[in-house]
Design an enzyme around this catalytic site. Sequence first.
Site, PDB file in Angstrom:
ATOM      1  N   GLU A 126       0.848  -1.200   0.000  1.00  0.00           N
ATOM      2  CA  GLU A 126       0.000   0.000   0.000  1.00  0.00           C
ATOM      3  C   GLU A 126       0.883   1.248   0.000  1.00  0.00           C
ATOM      4  OE1 GLU A 126      -2.787  -0.303   3.220  1.00  0.00           O
ATOM      5  OE2 GLU A 126      -3.713  -2.083   2.290  1.00  0.00           O
ATOM      6  N   GLU A 374       9.051  -8.121  -2.746  1.00  0.00           N
ATOM      7  CA  GLU A 374       8.838  -9.416  -2.077  1.00  0.00           C
ATOM      8  C   GLU A 374       9.660  -9.520  -0.794  1.00  0.00           C
ATOM      9  OE1 GLU A 374       6.357 -10.668  -4.408  1.00  0.00           O
ATOM     10  OE2 GLU A 374       6.010 -11.644  -2.498  1.00  0.00           O
TER      11      GLU A 374
HETATM   12  C1  FAD Z   1       8.580  -2.636  -9.782  1.00  0.00           C
HETATM   13  C2  FAD Z   1       7.872  -3.057  -8.538  1.00  0.00           C
HETATM   14  C3  FAD Z   1       6.866  -4.002  -8.602  1.00  0.00           C
HETATM   15  C4  FAD Z   1       6.179  -4.398  -7.450  1.00  0.00           C
HETATM   16  N1  FAD Z   1       5.168  -5.317  -7.553  1.00  0.00           N
HETATM   17  C5  FAD Z   1       4.415  -5.582  -6.457  1.00  0.00           C
HETATM   18  C6  FAD Z   1       3.271  -6.423  -6.554  1.00  0.00           C
HETATM   19  O1  FAD Z   1       2.966  -6.981  -7.615  1.00  0.00           O
HETATM   20  N2  FAD Z   1       2.515  -6.629  -5.442  1.00  0.00           N
HETATM   21  C7  FAD Z   1       2.816  -6.043  -4.253  1.00  0.00           C
HETATM   22  O2  FAD Z   1       2.086  -6.262  -3.305  1.00  0.00           O
HETATM   23  N3  FAD Z   1       3.909  -5.245  -4.124  1.00  0.00           N
HETATM   24  C8  FAD Z   1       4.697  -4.996  -5.193  1.00  0.00           C
HETATM   25  N4  FAD Z   1       5.791  -4.162  -5.074  1.00  0.00           N
HETATM   26  C9  FAD Z   1       6.060  -3.525  -3.791  1.00  0.00           C
HETATM   27  C10 FAD Z   1       7.208  -4.152  -3.030  1.00  0.00           C
HETATM   28  O3  FAD Z   1       6.930  -5.472  -2.632  1.00  0.00           O
HETATM   29  C11 FAD Z   1       7.524  -3.228  -1.849  1.00  0.00           C
HETATM   30  O4  FAD Z   1       8.088  -2.052  -2.422  1.00  0.00           O
HETATM   31  C12 FAD Z   1       8.461  -3.830  -0.832  1.00  0.00           C
HETATM   32  O5  FAD Z   1       7.819  -4.821  -0.083  1.00  0.00           O
HETATM   33  C13 FAD Z   1       9.041  -2.772   0.141  1.00  0.00           C
HETATM   34  O6  FAD Z   1       8.038  -1.990   0.687  1.00  0.00           O
HETATM   35  P1  FAD Z   1       8.156  -0.385   0.648  1.00  0.00           P
HETATM   36  O7  FAD Z   1       8.509   0.013  -0.745  1.00  0.00           O
HETATM   37  O8  FAD Z   1       6.909   0.160   1.223  1.00  0.00           O
HETATM   38  O9  FAD Z   1       9.379  -0.038   1.544  1.00  0.00           O
HETATM   39  P2  FAD Z   1       9.334   0.326   3.115  1.00  0.00           P
HETATM   40  O10 FAD Z   1       8.658  -0.751   3.853  1.00  0.00           O
HETATM   41  O11 FAD Z   1       8.850   1.715   3.259  1.00  0.00           O
HETATM   42  O12 FAD Z   1      10.894   0.285   3.450  1.00  0.00           O
HETATM   43  C14 FAD Z   1      11.763   1.393   3.114  1.00  0.00           C
HETATM   44  C15 FAD Z   1      13.188   0.992   3.562  1.00  0.00           C
HETATM   45  O13 FAD Z   1      13.188   0.759   4.983  1.00  0.00           O
HETATM   46  C16 FAD Z   1      13.713  -0.535   5.244  1.00  0.00           C
HETATM   47  N5  FAD Z   1      13.018  -1.144   6.377  1.00  0.00           N
HETATM   48  C17 FAD Z   1      11.693  -1.178   6.641  1.00  0.00           C
HETATM   49  N6  FAD Z   1      11.448  -1.864   7.766  1.00  0.00           N
HETATM   50  C18 FAD Z   1      12.653  -2.290   8.224  1.00  0.00           C
HETATM   51  C19 FAD Z   1      13.071  -3.054   9.349  1.00  0.00           C
HETATM   52  N7  FAD Z   1      12.171  -3.540  10.235  1.00  0.00           N
HETATM   53  N8  FAD Z   1      14.387  -3.300   9.505  1.00  0.00           N
HETATM   54  C20 FAD Z   1      15.287  -2.815   8.615  1.00  0.00           C
HETATM   55  N9  FAD Z   1      14.961  -2.076   7.537  1.00  0.00           N
HETATM   56  C21 FAD Z   1      13.654  -1.828   7.346  1.00  0.00           C
HETATM   57  C22 FAD Z   1      13.455  -1.334   3.964  1.00  0.00           C
HETATM   58  O14 FAD Z   1      14.326  -2.447   3.865  1.00  0.00           O
HETATM   59  C23 FAD Z   1      13.694  -0.291   2.899  1.00  0.00           C
HETATM   60  O15 FAD Z   1      15.062  -0.193   2.638  1.00  0.00           O
HETATM   61  C24 FAD Z   1       6.526  -3.803  -6.210  1.00  0.00           C
HETATM   62  C25 FAD Z   1       7.557  -2.873  -6.133  1.00  0.00           C
HETATM   63  C26 FAD Z   1       8.230  -2.495  -7.279  1.00  0.00           C
HETATM   64  C27 FAD Z   1       9.341  -1.481  -7.179  1.00  0.00           C
END
Ligand code: FAD
Length: 392
Positions: A126, A374
């Site tokens: 989300e 993922e």
């Molecule tokens: C091209 C693309 C396709 C995608 N396709 C899908 C899809 O089909 N379905 C779907 O559901 N999602 C999809 N995603 C989303 C993707 O799975 C998420 O971007 C991913 O899970 C990370 O979530 P976020 O971007 O909200 O990062 P955030 O959760 O905001 O994290 C930001 C940073 O903080 C770090 N971080 C967060 N929590 C912690 C912790 N506890 N300890 C250490 N570090 C932490 C993370 O590692 C990251 O570096 C896609 C993303 C992209 C870029």
Amino acid sequence: MYRLSEEESLIRKTVRDFATRELAPLVAEAERTGCFPREHILPRMAALGLFSVCVPPELGGVGGTTLMLCIIGEEVARIAGGFAIGVMASVVSPSALVKLSGGRVAAPVLASLLEGMVMPAMAFTEPGAGSDLVAIRTKVTRTEHGLVLDGAKAFISNGPTADVYLVAAVRAEAMEASREERAKGLGVYVVPRGLDGFSIGKPLEKLGMRSSETGELHFDGVLLPPGPGLGAAKTEGDKKSGMRAMMDLLDYNRLYIAALSIGIAQAAFEASLEYVKQRRAFDKPIGHHQATGFKVARMAMKLDAARALVQRACELYDGGGRCAREVAEAKLYASEAAVEITSDAVQIHGAYGYTEEFAVERYFRDAKVGTIWEGTSEIQQQIICRELGLYD
Ligand SMILES: Cc1cc2nc3c(=O)[nH]c(=O)nc-3n(C[C@H](O)[C@H](O)[C@H](O)COP(=O)(O)OP(=O)(O)OC[C@H]3O[C@@H](n4cnc5c(N)ncnc54)[C@H](O)[C@@H]3O)c2cc1C
């Protein structure tokens, strides 16, 4: 290298031949336009039975191992990472739906997926929650008319063009409860495109994976179809909590994603191996300069190690044992190795590697997302720490 059974070797050969013959000619146009050519890909893969893998024969599938799904992902990614993500939901979701629904997925839904007639998407992330799945705000409310979905999803592969969406949501009554209760209230709901209140955002422009469309979904009071149709497959905390079922699904997806990273890295390795033999500098092939040859040697080693980790995790997963650590290790290692290998491939190709004339620049751009989606690399390490008992 993988240790493949006869069936697994056959799948590898089938997909390699298919991808080389039928997918490679589509890549340049798809990358340029940013459109995944589903009409050319999905029915043909379905005709080869590739969406039926891991679905039990009594439900119309061909059975098989999780490694087979990974091999499909790897071989498609060797041609185009974007295509491998475009087909991921079609390859993974039929068997995932069977698992999530305990085999009670509606026959017409399953049949349309196996035939490649509908394109699925998996929608968990989300705008405000990615790594932290328990923090999602999309909610499902039980009303006198049926289940109603409200919320938004972001970064969804196939989001702009899919026909059916596997959407993660929290039951409304668990929304404001403790994290533990919210986790139990998590579930996956099958949402067809076109329902009232369901709107879809434009495709995002991205660094890589350009031959796959990614976008937002909005649900504003969407009444889900009743009964055992498309609305039937969901997990609600009965035997397993919703979160545990989601984690199982994420493990499954992560194995495919690890293999997808390997496929991109394999393509970069093959291009580099060829190039270091042909390109000459200082009167010899650049592969004879140790600094360059060693890069190729390390690529081969990393690919072998990544495949070994994926195979081990797949075997444990299929065996039904606890394998969160092994899956996390496979995903973490394969995706980071792919970033390193594709970066070295650009370096080996020198200035040519920085141009669109050579595919290594695409591999380099495509590999990066492997450490983000993922479950990011940090989240994989957190899982490994947890499984090692660091947080007990
Ligand atoms: C091209 C693309 C396709 C995608 N396709 C899908 C899809 O089909 N379905 C779907 O559901 N999602 C999809 N995603 C989303 C993707 O799975 C998420 O971007 C991913 O899970 C990370 O979530 P976020 O971007 O909200 O990062 P955030 O959760 O905001 O994290 C930001 C940073 O903080 C770090 N971080 C967060 N929590 C912690 C912790 N506890 N300890 C250490 N570090 C932490 C993370 O590692 C990251 O570096 C896609 C993303 C992209 C870029």
